[in-house]
Design an enzyme around this catalytic site. Structure first.
Site, PDB file in Angstrom:
ATOM      1  N   HIS A 104      40.650 -69.445  -3.321  1.00 46.74           N
ATOM      2  CA  HIS A 104      41.885 -69.213  -4.095  1.00 46.74           C
ATOM      3  C   HIS A 104      41.938 -70.055  -5.371  1.00 46.74           C
ATOM      4  O   HIS A 104      42.980 -70.605  -5.735  1.00 46.74           O
ATOM      5  CB  HIS A 104      43.118 -69.459  -3.233  1.00 46.74           C
ATOM      6  CG  HIS A 104      43.216 -68.560  -2.018  1.00 46.74           C
ATOM      7  ND1 HIS A 104      42.794 -67.255  -2.027  1.00 46.74           N
ATOM      8  CD2 HIS A 104      43.686 -68.800  -0.761  1.00 46.74           C
ATOM      9  CE1 HIS A 104      43.013 -66.723  -0.826  1.00 46.74           C
ATOM     10  NE2 HIS A 104      43.533 -67.625  -0.042  1.00 46.74           N
ATOM     11  N   HIS A 174      49.939 -63.575  -1.834  1.00 47.39           N
ATOM     12  CA  HIS A 174      49.510 -64.064  -0.527  1.00 47.39           C
ATOM     13  C   HIS A 174      50.666 -64.102   0.477  1.00 47.39           C
ATOM     14  O   HIS A 174      50.776 -65.044   1.277  1.00 47.39           O
ATOM     15  CB  HIS A 174      48.871 -65.440  -0.678  1.00 47.39           C
ATOM     16  CG  HIS A 174      47.882 -65.783   0.380  1.00 47.39           C
ATOM     17  ND1 HIS A 174      48.221 -65.863   1.724  1.00 47.39           N
ATOM     18  CD2 HIS A 174      46.558 -66.038   0.319  1.00 47.39           C
ATOM     19  CE1 HIS A 174      47.149 -66.185   2.418  1.00 47.39           C
ATOM     20  NE2 HIS A 174      46.123 -66.290   1.590  1.00 47.39           N
ATOM     21  N   GLU A 311      46.169 -58.879   1.422  1.00 48.41           N
ATOM     22  CA  GLU A 311      45.958 -59.406   0.067  1.00 48.41           C
ATOM     23  C   GLU A 311      45.041 -58.449  -0.682  1.00 48.41           C
ATOM     24  O   GLU A 311      43.834 -58.420  -0.438  1.00 48.41           O
ATOM     25  CB  GLU A 311      45.292 -60.786   0.140  1.00 48.41           C
ATOM     26  CG  GLU A 311      46.045 -61.813   0.928  1.00 48.41           C
ATOM     27  CD  GLU A 311      45.106 -62.857   1.539  1.00 48.41           C
ATOM     28  OE1 GLU A 311      44.328 -63.480   0.801  1.00 48.41           O
ATOM     29  OE2 GLU A 311      45.131 -63.035   2.765  1.00 48.41           O
TER      30      GLU A 311
END
Ligand code: BGC
Length: 351
Positions: A104, A174, A311
């Site tokens: 991420h 998310h 996601e």
């Protein structure tokens, strides 16, 4: 639409909560991280339920390096092997935050940034962020926006990106959903249909894909026909064991560039049905496997499998995997990506 001061983050910046409303939908978002804090939708009795997991305070979202509840993740969602990418012949080093790999976008994620409120109305808000050259290690000055918009059908999230040099642009949201309401227990009895005939197997516990795009047929990954999320989740099958449940990227069937159907999920108790559509090629289906006694909103304490993420994204490690579509954003080309989370309960028709 209402706006209120939420508090200050760890850097002493004042941050806001913006609440959008449309019909029986209500979404609360913040300029801290452009995060989705709550999403209320009507159940079969027309009672609003908050269907996303989250926290009460700005400080918790600022320090949200583990769960990424509701976060806008960028520039790159998911994992990059060895924390490096090569663009136009030059290798850029990113910051590792999961062993050698970058998850991420590393420790300086977009969830820690204070975004500018660019436009707002009763049912929509646009946040803007300037991400300078070499931010998180990536090339190019990137201007990006995220718009949250409530419509008659649910929530649309639109991302735009424009950079002055070739770079990576692979944002996602998310959020962890529980369609019976956040804090209401397991999601294993939700029924899921995934519009994906293949997935990208992972090599080991580090969850980097092998590069193969494998058929779901005959495996626990087959959600072409709806089934309960928990039906095969504990099967002694290597891929599920490596990730302690579902934590895999699925290749969405559809036409590239179109808003394709991704998933349909039914809350077993609430009657809430969520349909996900996206222009992106992949979706990480994650069953909150690593959540343990996490203190959440309104006194909730979350455990493993009490939420699920869908996601939407380019495939993990796509910059280093030739078989995967590249998330490269070309210099001076404005790109728009879109994902919609739509809700139809028994009380409000069918999708
Ligand atoms: C990853 C999980 C990770 C979670 C929170 C998901 O996108 O695939 O492995 O635990 O994000 O960081």
């Amino acid at each position: 639409m209402t706006t209120k001061v939420w508090g200050t983050d760890d850097l002493g910046r004042s941050v806001e909560l913006v609440t959008l409303q449309h019909n029986l939908f209500e979404a609360t978002v913040s300029d801290l991280g452009a995060v989705l804090v709550s999403l209320k939708v009507p159940d079969k009795g027309n009672r609003q339920r908050d269907v996303v997991l989250g926290y009460d305070t700005a400080a918790q979202y600022f320090n949200n390096y583990e769960t990424y509840f509701g976060a806008t993740v960028g520039r790159n969602a998911n994992r990059i092997e060895n924390s490096q990418v090569t663009i136009d012949g030059k290798t850029y080093l990113l910051e590792a935050n999961e062993g050698q790999n970058c998850l991420h976008s590393g420790p300086n994620g977009y969830h820690t940034r204070r975004w500018e409120v660019k436009e707002k109305s009763a049912s929509a808000v646009t946040f803007a962020l300037f991400s300078p050259r070499l931010d998180q290690g990536f090339p190019g000055n990137l201007e990006l926006t995220v718009t949250y918009k409530l419509t008659d059908e649910g929530l649309e999230i639109t991302y735009t990106g424009l950079s002055d040099a070739d770079t990576v642009f692979n944002p996602t949201n998310h959020s962890y959903f529980n369609l019976n309401g956040q804090g209401s227990g397991t999601i294993t009895h939700h029924r899921l249909q995934l519009n994906a005939s293949s997935f990208t197997p992972i090599a080991d516990e580090k969850s980097i894909p092998t590069g193969e795009i494998r058929s779901v047929k005959g495996t626990p990954m087959d959600f072409i026909q709806p089934k309960e999320i928990g039906e095969a989740i504990n099967d002694p099958w290597e891929q599920l064991q490596l990730a302690k449940g579902y934590d895999h990227n699925f290749a969405i069937d559809g036409v590239r560039g179109h808003l394709n159907p991704v998933a349909r999920v039914e809350g077993d108790e609430s009657g809430i049905v969520m349909t996900v559509l996206s222009t992106l090629p992949g979706v990480q289906f994650y069953t909150a496997n690593f959540i343990q006694d996490e203190k959440g909103k309104d006194g909730a304490i979350y455990h493993s499998r009490e939420g699920f993420c869908l996601e939407t994204q380019y495939f993990p490690n796509a910059m280093n995997t030739s078989a995967f579509e590249s998330p490269l954003l070309e210099k001076d080309v404005l790109t728009t990506l879109k994902t919609a989370y739509l809700f139809k309960g028994e009380s409000h028709g069918n999708v």
